[in-house]
Scaffold this active site. Sequence first.
Site, PDB file in Angstrom:
ATOM      1  CB  CYS A  74      -3.567   3.198  -1.611  1.00 15.35           C
ATOM      2  SG  CYS A  74      -4.871   4.376  -1.291  1.00 15.35           S
ATOM      3  CE  LYS A 116      -7.113   0.051   6.451  1.00 14.36           C
ATOM      4  NZ  LYS A 116      -7.827   0.394   5.219  1.00 14.36           N
ATOM      5  CG  HIS A 149      -1.898   0.974   1.402  1.00 18.12           C
ATOM      6  ND1 HIS A 149      -1.630   2.271   1.770  1.00 18.12           N
ATOM      7  CD2 HIS A 149      -3.242   0.900   1.237  1.00 18.12           C
ATOM      8  CE1 HIS A 149      -2.767   2.944   1.817  1.00 18.12           C
ATOM      9  NE2 HIS A 149      -3.756   2.150   1.505  1.00 18.12           N
ATOM     10  CG  ASP A 194       0.764  -2.099   6.300  1.00 21.52           C
ATOM     11  OD1 ASP A 194      -0.123  -2.092   7.175  1.00 21.52           O
ATOM     12  OD2 ASP A 194       0.622  -1.593   5.176  1.00 21.52           O
ATOM     13  CD  GLN A 223      -6.668  -4.434   4.496  1.00 18.97           C
ATOM     14  OE1 GLN A 223      -7.570  -5.116   4.966  1.00 18.97           O
ATOM     15  NE2 GLN A 223      -6.887  -3.233   3.995  1.00 18.97           N
TER      16      GLN A 223
HETATM   17  N1  PMP Z   1      -1.640  -0.621   4.644  1.00 15.90           N
HETATM   18  C1  PMP Z   1      -2.592  -1.380   4.106  1.00 15.90           C
HETATM   19  C2  PMP Z   1      -2.237  -2.771   3.654  1.00 15.90           C
HETATM   20  C3  PMP Z   1      -3.887  -0.893   3.975  1.00 15.90           C
HETATM   21  O1  PMP Z   1      -4.841  -1.653   3.440  1.00 15.90           O
HETATM   22  C4  PMP Z   1      -4.169   0.421   4.422  1.00 15.90           C
HETATM   23  C5  PMP Z   1      -5.561   1.021   4.276  1.00 15.90           C
HETATM   24  N2  PMP Z   1      -6.198   0.759   3.055  1.00 15.90           N
HETATM   25  C6  PMP Z   1      -3.141   1.169   4.985  1.00 15.90           C
HETATM   26  C7  PMP Z   1      -1.889   0.625   5.085  1.00 15.90           C
HETATM   27  C8  PMP Z   1      -3.357   2.568   5.463  1.00 15.90           C
HETATM   28  O2  PMP Z   1      -4.264   2.614   6.524  1.00 15.90           O
HETATM   29  P1  PMP Z   1      -4.817   4.026   7.022  1.00 15.90           P
HETATM   30  O3  PMP Z   1      -5.357   4.737   5.812  1.00 15.90           O
HETATM   31  O4  PMP Z   1      -5.886   3.642   7.998  1.00 15.90           O
HETATM   32  O5  PMP Z   1      -3.681   4.756   7.651  1.00 15.90           O
END
Ligand code: PMP
Length: 415
Positions: free
Chosen positions: A366, A226, A123, A200, A203
């Site tokens: 993203c 999430k 991401h 990270d 997920q």
């Molecule tokens: N890493 C991953 C794998 C994600 O799916 C996301 C959110 N889509 C993020 C980081 C970023 O999370 P946040 O926007 O809540 O900071």
Amino acid sequence: MAQKLSESLTDFPILNQEVNDERLVYLDNAATAQKPNQVVDALTHFYQHDNANVHRGVHTLAERATAAYEDARHKVQHFIHAEKPTEIIFTKGATDGLNLVASTYGEANVTAGDEIVISIMEHHSNLIPWQQLAIKKHATLKYIELTADGELDMADAATKITDKTKIVAVAHASNVMGTVTPVKQLAKLAHDHGAIFVGDGAQSVPHMPVDVTDLDVDFYAFSGHKMMGPTGIGVLYGKEDLLQAMPPYQYGGEMIGFVHRDNSTWAELPWKFEAGTQNIAGAIGLGAAVDYLTNIGMDRIQAHEQQLVDYLLPKMEAMPGVTVYGPQDPAKHTGVIAFNLDNLHPHDVATALDMEGVAVRAGHHCAQPLMDYLGLVATARASLYLYNTQADADKLLTALQETKEFFNHGTVKAE
Ligand code: PMP
């Protein structure tokens, strides 16, 4: 006693509504999860009874607010099996936590000629902070590639991670490919080369049991929203010795020991990294979300989602004109299912599904370098959580079929 998953459905009034005259089927959980009443009630209770700033006052409300905020930290600590509460930093979310590590540990430890290794399926939150750090420090950013099946290529990881590597940063679970990465192995590989490992967990933490001590990760970031907590709150886990040695991220109130005219000292962990008034209610709401997930059991949540994937994935794969990304084997696929319909833009697919009450996401998720790597511009994505049912999966399948028929212009694969 563990709550039955079927009973938990009543905890989410938002799911009990119609969208476009159809029963809402919420399949956008990888973007954000719905909140159970217990989390909403915790926020309301805080604002109606205990609201005060933390760590500052000696009055009763301030003491109550501080106790609830620190209690939430302990809940998170036990949830991810961190050794100490001092290793739990409250952040705005996964993005904030990853930026924190890049800006503090990265700034202090990466120099010209060093290498930072991430994966091609990251991401942007776990990509741009490292990319920008590499640019600034004249370091090299390397990408671990994927196998043909969409899993992390560990043979490639073994060649990319070398004695020049300072940081390895990889998502525990992909927000596109539906894959889980072998984080414990990656952390060991990083350590064998004298590097640190940053996970990270955006997920993974919401969907599976995570034990940061067993995984032996150095840092691990995730988002409250999430995992059924409020938005604007997240967690960075960091090993205590590393956090101790790092400079602060931001400066201001709450994070200081003493401030003199010409210099300052810093507060103890974890407060050294929590400058200014924090998202107190958010942390308390996250604590309630942790209680909620713990009460059901992360093993059961994972098993429930796996059952749905076992049911849904083969049916989607078998649908003519539908391409599903990531491992074809349901046993290797999480509840994040990215897909495309032949000759249709995923935004059109998502709009058509919304007409049927089915909420999915469409876009690059993203993860533009991943889209590029896969030769795609965008995909649609259905993502499951504990409140989804087989009836939801069936609704998606029917809505996909109807979408294909609605747009039928003779270009989809013959059935
Ligand atoms: N890493 C991953 C794998 C994600 O799916 C996301 C959110 N889509 C993020 C980081 C970023 O999370 P946040 O926007 O809540 O900071």
